[in-house]
Design a protein around this motif. Structure first.
Motif, mmCIF file in Angstrom:
data_model
loop_
_atom_site.group_PDB
_atom_site.id
_atom_site.type_symbol
_atom_site.label_atom_id
_atom_site.label_comp_id
_atom_site.label_asym_id
_atom_site.label_seq_id
_atom_site.Cartn_x
_atom_site.Cartn_y
_atom_site.Cartn_z
ATOM 1 N N ARG A 123 30.457 36.010 47.362
ATOM 2 C CA ARG A 123 30.219 35.018 46.546
ATOM 3 C C ARG A 123 29.425 35.161 45.166
ATOM 4 O O ARG A 123 28.673 36.115 45.171
ATOM 5 C CB ARG A 123 28.873 34.135 47.327
ATOM 6 C CG ARG A 123 29.620 33.345 48.617
ATOM 7 C CD ARG A 123 28.534 32.596 49.145
ATOM 8 N NE ARG A 123 29.121 31.727 50.432
ATOM 9 C CZ ARG A 123 28.716 32.127 51.657
ATOM 10 N NH1 ARG A 123 28.269 33.238 51.750
ATOM 11 N NH2 ARG A 123 29.488 31.647 52.574
ATOM 12 N N TYR A 127 29.029 31.759 39.002
ATOM 13 C CA TYR A 127 30.556 31.374 38.894
ATOM 14 C C TYR A 127 31.282 31.926 38.010
ATOM 15 O O TYR A 127 32.525 32.180 38.283
ATOM 16 C CB TYR A 127 30.358 29.866 38.287
ATOM 17 C CG TYR A 127 31.781 28.870 38.611
ATOM 18 C CD1 TYR A 127 31.957 28.700 39.855
ATOM 19 C CD2 TYR A 127 32.450 28.557 37.575
ATOM 20 C CE1 TYR A 127 33.417 28.204 40.238
ATOM 21 C CE2 TYR A 127 33.697 28.035 37.753
ATOM 22 C CZ TYR A 127 34.149 27.699 39.001
ATOM 23 O OH TYR A 127 35.252 27.087 39.292
ATOM 24 N N CYS A 129 32.385 35.578 36.909
ATOM 25 C CA CYS A 129 32.225 37.167 37.441
ATOM 26 C C CYS A 129 32.681 38.200 36.434
ATOM 27 O O CYS A 129 33.958 37.831 35.964
ATOM 28 C CB CYS A 129 33.063 37.172 38.690
ATOM 29 S SG CYS A 129 33.298 38.841 39.360
ATOM 30 N N ARG A 266 35.970 32.836 48.232
ATOM 31 C CA ARG A 266 36.088 33.215 46.907
ATOM 32 C C ARG A 266 36.215 31.803 46.249
ATOM 33 O O ARG A 266 37.040 31.053 46.167
ATOM 34 C CB ARG A 266 37.284 33.953 46.311
ATOM 35 C CG ARG A 266 36.838 35.572 46.576
ATOM 36 C CD ARG A 266 38.210 36.166 46.123
ATOM 37 N NE ARG A 266 39.208 36.137 47.311
ATOM 38 C CZ ARG A 266 40.121 36.830 47.202
ATOM 39 N NH1 ARG A 266 40.555 37.711 46.077
ATOM 40 N NH2 ARG A 266 41.054 36.868 48.253
ATOM 41 N N ASP A 267 35.310 31.599 45.219
ATOM 42 C CA ASP A 267 35.347 30.276 44.528
ATOM 43 C C ASP A 267 34.382 30.505 42.967
ATOM 44 O O ASP A 267 33.276 30.061 42.890
ATOM 45 C CB ASP A 267 34.757 29.153 45.139
ATOM 46 C CG ASP A 267 34.620 27.900 44.463
ATOM 47 O OD1 ASP A 267 35.685 27.672 43.203
ATOM 48 O OD2 ASP A 267 33.801 26.974 44.606
ATOM 49 N N TYR A 268 35.321 31.296 42.042
ATOM 50 C CA TYR A 268 34.753 31.618 40.722
ATOM 51 C C TYR A 268 35.601 31.793 39.821
ATOM 52 O O TYR A 268 36.770 32.275 40.228
ATOM 53 C CB TYR A 268 33.608 32.491 41.007
ATOM 54 C CG TYR A 268 34.185 33.940 41.735
ATOM 55 C CD1 TYR A 268 34.970 34.853 41.185
ATOM 56 C CD2 TYR A 268 33.792 34.101 43.049
ATOM 57 C CE1 TYR A 268 35.490 36.098 41.875
ATOM 58 C CE2 TYR A 268 34.476 35.124 43.941
ATOM 59 C CZ TYR A 268 35.179 36.257 43.160
ATOM 60 O OH TYR A 268 35.759 37.271 43.859
ATOM 61 N N GLU A 269 35.396 31.965 38.521
ATOM 62 C CA GLU A 269 36.065 32.344 37.309
ATOM 63 C C GLU A 269 35.672 33.800 37.341
ATOM 64 O O GLU A 269 34.693 34.515 37.296
ATOM 65 C CB GLU A 269 36.097 31.601 36.119
ATOM 66 C CG GLU A 269 36.495 30.254 36.254
ATOM 67 C CD GLU A 269 36.675 29.467 34.988
ATOM 68 O OE1 GLU A 269 36.215 30.502 34.080
ATOM 69 O OE2 GLU A 269 37.004 28.534 34.854
#
Length: 309
Positions: A123, A127, A129, A266-269
């Motif tokens: 995680r 947001y 990375c 996975r939930d991010y740029e």
């Protein structure tokens, strides 16, 4: 250059090996052939290609494989959290113990390029990375890849590429990668159910993934002893974005479900500024890759002997 590719008969390796041969390199592959060797049949026509069947944890096989090579591309792994969850002991053995076996056999002057993964981040609270984002893997796959990456970078004369989710057609095809699975379901079943529609992933065509490795070996002194995210900000997409783009290439029924979870979370740029500054950018867009997948999966025909549909 004489290059060893561990796990070279797999999804990435079967794309990489022909590229290396086309560049004039001599290529040796070490692979257990867990999923067969058909993806490398075309490479066998080149006299500069050599194959060693063996386990990445077998000291004798690995020592023989690394003998005489200038560079090693380490792909051998149990890949993805479902495969690691299915057999945790095997995943740890191959991904971690196998890497240490390779490090014991490898000479310090041999270049070592490691195929790491964005799954090592887990995680991402901010947001966005980047390579300095703390690693906090939440799956066994991410944990084993993070452990292997640390060992490799600590050994020196090494590079770790943290790849986005691969997609696209390969000689050793995989349908368990998100875009590949979406394309297959859309073509074969004319329908697709998507959960966690707003979760964002980042993608990279398998040919660009392989090309980044050839690129790194050619520019070793400029990239050595660092970790890099490899992908493109243009391919930071939600699952919904991906599914709707697929509709431009094949007509199918799309349904968004309110239930279902992805253990990878996975939930991010992702920022790819670091490797872009070194001169590498992907060439294959998501749309081009999806069009290719639609053409490719039409060649895959699974017959269920217990159904009439």
């Amino acid at each position: 250059m004489r290059v060893l590719v561990t796990g070279g008969a797999g999804y990435v390796g079967s794309t990489l090996v022909p590229m290396l041969l086309a560049q004039g390199h001599r290529v040796r592959v070490l692979d257990s052939l867990r999923y067969g060797g058909h993806g490398l049949l075309a490479a066998a026509t080149d006299e500069r290609f050599d194959f060693v069947q063996g386990d990445i944890c077998d000291e004798e096989a690995v020592t023989a494989a690394v003998d005489g090579v200038d560079a090693i591309v380490h792909l051998a792994a149990i890949v993805g959290y479902p495969a690691c969850k299915k057999d945790p002991r095997l995943a740890t053995r191959v991904n971690v113990e196998g890497t240490h076996t390779l490090l014991r056999a490898r000479r310090p002057d041999q270049k070592l390029l490691y195929a790491s993964t964005g799954s090592i981040y887990g995680r991402v609270p901010d947001y966005l990375c980047h390579e300095g984002t703390p690693r906090a893997p939440i799956t066994l796959y991410g944990e084993t890849k993070a452990a292997a990456e640390t060992a490799i970078l600590d050994a020196g004369n090494a590079v770790a590429f943290r790849y986005a989710t691969a997609f696209g057609v390969s000689p050793r095809m995989r349908l368990d990668l998100l875009p590949n699975e979406f394309a297959y379901q859309a073509v074969a079943n004319r329908s697709l159910i998507v959960y966690e529609r707003g979760f964002k992933r980042t993608f990279l065509h398998v040919s660009d993934l392989a090309r980044s490795m050839v690129w790194a070996l050619d520019r070793w002194d400029d990239v050595v002893d660092e970790a890099y995210n490899v992908g493109s900000e243009d391919m930071n997409l939600t699952k919904e974005d991906l599914a709707r783009r697929l509709l431009d290439h094949v007509d199918y029924y799309l349904h968004f479900a309110e239930v279902g979870t992805d253990a990878d979370m996975r939930d991010y740029e992702v920022s790819y500024a670091k490797i872009r500054a070194k001169g590498f950018t992907p060439r294959v867009s998501v749309d081009a890759g999806l069009a290719e997948l639609v053409r490719g999966v039409r060649l895959i025909d699974f017959r269920n002997p217990y159904g009439n549909v």
